[in-house]
Design a protein around this motif. Structure first.
Motif, PDB file in Angstrom:
ATOM      1  N   HIS A  17       4.495 -58.800 -62.484  1.00 52.66           N
ATOM      2  CA  HIS A  17       3.428 -58.284 -61.949  1.00 52.66           C
ATOM      3  C   HIS A  17       3.799 -57.588 -60.472  1.00 52.66           C
ATOM      4  CE1 HIS A  17       0.428 -59.617 -64.770  1.00 52.66           C
ATOM      5  NE2 HIS A  17       1.118 -60.625 -64.552  1.00 52.66           N
ATOM      6  N   ALA A  18       3.344 -56.437 -60.258  1.00 57.57           N
ATOM      7  CA  ALA A  18       3.945 -55.728 -59.098  1.00 57.57           C
ATOM      8  C   ALA A  18       3.692 -56.409 -57.737  1.00 57.57           C
ATOM      9  CB  ALA A  18       3.100 -54.194 -59.115  1.00 57.57           C
ATOM     10  N   SER A  19       2.614 -57.199 -57.678  1.00 60.15           N
ATOM     11  CA  SER A  19       2.340 -57.880 -56.627  1.00 60.15           C
ATOM     12  C   SER A  19       3.502 -58.702 -56.060  1.00 60.15           C
ATOM     13  CB  SER A  19       0.987 -58.627 -56.591  1.00 60.15           C
ATOM     14  OG  SER A  19       1.090 -59.623 -57.651  1.00 60.15           O
ATOM     15  N   VAL A  20       4.386 -59.088 -56.953  1.00 62.26           N
ATOM     16  CA  VAL A  20       5.283 -60.195 -56.902  1.00 62.26           C
ATOM     17  C   VAL A  20       6.567 -59.553 -56.600  1.00 62.26           C
ATOM     18  CG1 VAL A  20       4.206 -62.123 -58.150  1.00 62.26           C
ATOM     19  CG2 VAL A  20       5.931 -60.762 -59.017  1.00 62.26           C
ATOM     20  N   MET A  21       6.870 -57.971 -56.849  1.00 54.73           N
ATOM     21  CA  MET A  21       8.010 -57.566 -56.547  1.00 54.73           C
ATOM     22  C   MET A  21       8.290 -57.042 -55.007  1.00 54.73           C
ATOM     23  SD  MET A  21       9.360 -57.365 -59.621  1.00 54.73           S
ATOM     24  CE  MET A  21      10.710 -56.346 -59.258  1.00 54.73           C
ATOM     25  N   ALA A  22       9.423 -57.689 -54.438  1.00 52.71           N
ATOM     26  CA  ALA A  22       9.541 -57.383 -53.013  1.00 52.71           C
ATOM     27  C   ALA A  22      10.105 -55.901 -52.828  1.00 52.71           C
ATOM     28  CB  ALA A  22      10.527 -58.584 -52.369  1.00 52.71           C
ATOM     29  N   GLU A  23      10.773 -55.288 -53.813  1.00 53.97           N
ATOM     30  CA  GLU A  23      11.354 -54.190 -53.626  1.00 53.97           C
ATOM     31  C   GLU A  23      10.474 -52.963 -54.175  1.00 53.97           C
ATOM     32  OE1 GLU A  23      12.550 -56.613 -55.611  1.00 53.97           O
ATOM     33  OE2 GLU A  23      14.493 -57.202 -54.509  1.00 53.97           O
TER      34      GLU A  23
END
Length: 94
Positions: free
Chosen positions: A46-52
């Motif tokens: 899920h995009a919300s967990v991607m730090a990059e």
């Protein structure tokens, strides 16, 4: 293995089409894997967990490139190092 911009376009187009048809994230990943059997990594998040930052932003998802040339894979912004992708679905309000 490097991912050409044309190949990345194809992966994004396939994912866009499947999401537009109502496909779920895991179904989209399965189809991308089936169409790109030589990729070392095709996974989801899920995009919300991607730090990059994503390599590419699409209508409902972000596309991240994966460099799996070493022991551990890392997110990269260099297609020439990419061996796979992460399809990160965004929430409707993003």
């Amino acid at each position: 293995m490097a991912l050409s911009h044309e190949r990345i376009d194809g992966i994004a187009a396939l994912a866009n089409r499947l999401f537009a048809e109502g496909g779920r994230l895991d179904d989209v990943a399965r189809a991308v894997r089936a169409a790109n059997t030589d990729l070392k990594t095709v996974t989801t998040a899920h995009a919300s967990v991607m730090a990059e930052d994503p390599f590419r932003e699409e209508a409902g998802f972000d596309l991240h490139l994966v460099d799996g040339n070493n022991h551990c894979w890392v997110i990269t912004d260099k297609p020439e190092l990419a061996t796979g992708v992460v399809i990160a679905q965004r929430d409707a309000e993003d």
